[in-house]
Design an enzyme around this catalytic site. Sequence first.
Site, short mmCIF file in Angstrom:
data_model
loop_
_atom_site.label_atom_id
_atom_site.label_comp_id
_atom_site.label_asym_id
_atom_site.label_seq_id
_atom_site.Cartn_x
_atom_site.Cartn_y
_atom_site.Cartn_z
N ASP A 103 0.66 -1.24 0.40
CA ASP A 103 -0.22 0.19 -0.10
C ASP A 103 0.41 1.60 -0.29
O ASP A 103 0.41 2.48 -0.89
CB ASP A 103 -0.78 0.39 0.98
CG ASP A 103 -0.41 -0.49 2.47
OD1 ASP A 103 1.15 -0.84 2.88
OD2 ASP A 103 -1.24 -0.50 3.60
N ASP A 128 2.94 -10.64 2.96
CA ASP A 128 1.38 -10.16 4.55
C ASP A 128 0.68 -10.31 4.12
O ASP A 128 -0.34 -10.39 5.39
CB ASP A 128 2.40 -9.00 5.05
CG ASP A 128 3.98 -7.99 5.26
OD1 ASP A 128 4.41 -9.23 5.60
OD2 ASP A 128 4.02 -7.28 5.40
O1 F6P Z 1 6.23 -6.76 4.17
C1 F6P Z 1 7.27 -7.79 3.95
C2 F6P Z 1 7.89 -7.67 5.02
O2 F6P Z 1 8.96 -8.91 4.91
C3 F6P Z 1 7.72 -7.97 6.16
O3 F6P Z 1 6.72 -9.59 6.53
C4 F6P Z 1 8.35 -7.68 7.51
O4 F6P Z 1 8.20 -7.36 8.73
C5 F6P Z 1 9.78 -6.51 6.06
O5 F6P Z 1 9.41 -6.51 5.05
C6 F6P Z 1 10.63 -6.59 6.61
O6 F6P Z 1 11.39 -5.53 5.97
P1 F6P Z 1 12.68 -5.13 5.24
O7 F6P Z 1 13.38 -6.58 4.74
O8 F6P Z 1 12.94 -4.81 4.91
O9 F6P Z 1 13.32 -6.38 6.39
#
Ligand code: F6P
Length: 316
Positions: A103, A128
């Site tokens: 989003d 998610d």
């Molecule tokens: O939105 C996808 C996601 O994998 C979430 O489940 C998690 O909180 C976040 O991204 C982790 O983000 P990054 O890859 O920036 O650590």
Amino acid sequence: MNNIAILCSGGDVSGMNPALKRFVEYAKEKELEPYFVYDGYEGLIDNKIEKATYSDVSGIITRGGTKIGSARSKRFMEVEYRKIAKENLDRLGINMLLVLGGDGSFRGVDIFYKEHGVKFCGIPSTIDNDINGTDYCLGVDSALNIIKTSIDAIRDTASSFSRVFVIETMGRDCGYLALTTHLTSGAELCLIPEMEYELQEYEEEFKKQIANGRRYFIAIVSEGIKQTSQEIANWFEKSIGIEARICVLGHIQRGGNPTVKDRLMAYKFVVNAIDALLEGREESVICYDRFGFNFKSIKEVTGKKKELDKELLSYL
Ligand code: F6P
């Protein structure tokens, strides 16, 4: 010839590469010139925009991640960088954009449309599964299957010892991944941000189960709950009296070979999104529910937090 570009923004998912492949094929079928924007909105600003060819996408359908890279761009939130992005698109005659993301990514492209008129269609892509208005986001099935396989493997070792395994899933503040894999893996405990809980309420029951012969427990906990996985493990050791280990699945959940469902959904999302742009739908997100594909405004998709499926929640 009309020119169309695609970019990936935010967390990558397994399913993005199949989407890129279909994008190139279908754009050409529709006599559009396909372009890749590398590294999300960052690449739009830095002019990392290149014509996409069949050979760019050959052999990528089996691979997780995204061949064209993704990023979370802070610069795209600023008006002067969006102006640069528009100039880059203009030089290449691109006036249509597909955005694979969540989003936040859709909010960004909507502002871009309002300022500069670049038509877009958003394709919900996040493990998610937390985007309002769609029951399915690209990448979810691949992530669920990775989690399922991991839990099944951990169960083997958990059952060999008398141990608890606290398995932490991703999801940011949405418990969909944890809840679904809990129900489909026969785990003993599931904790998600959408549900209030007190660990002590489980104490009597778990002790009774041990007295009746249970040797091990699997606890699926979602990120975003009020306690850390370490605190849950400590509770098992102190209050239930059973040795505990923690397994944070982490980014493993975002990678790996895309499942059949994600390959097919990538195919359909892309075809329907390109058709929508060609039919004159200028600013929408393609959503999927039990009635099939439909298109929603950015306001509908980003205006409200997605609620977890009530039926799934009722099984907890
Ligand atoms: O939105 C996808 C996601 O994998 C979430 O489940 C998690 O909180 C976040 O991204 C982790 O983000 P990054 O890859 O920036 O650590």
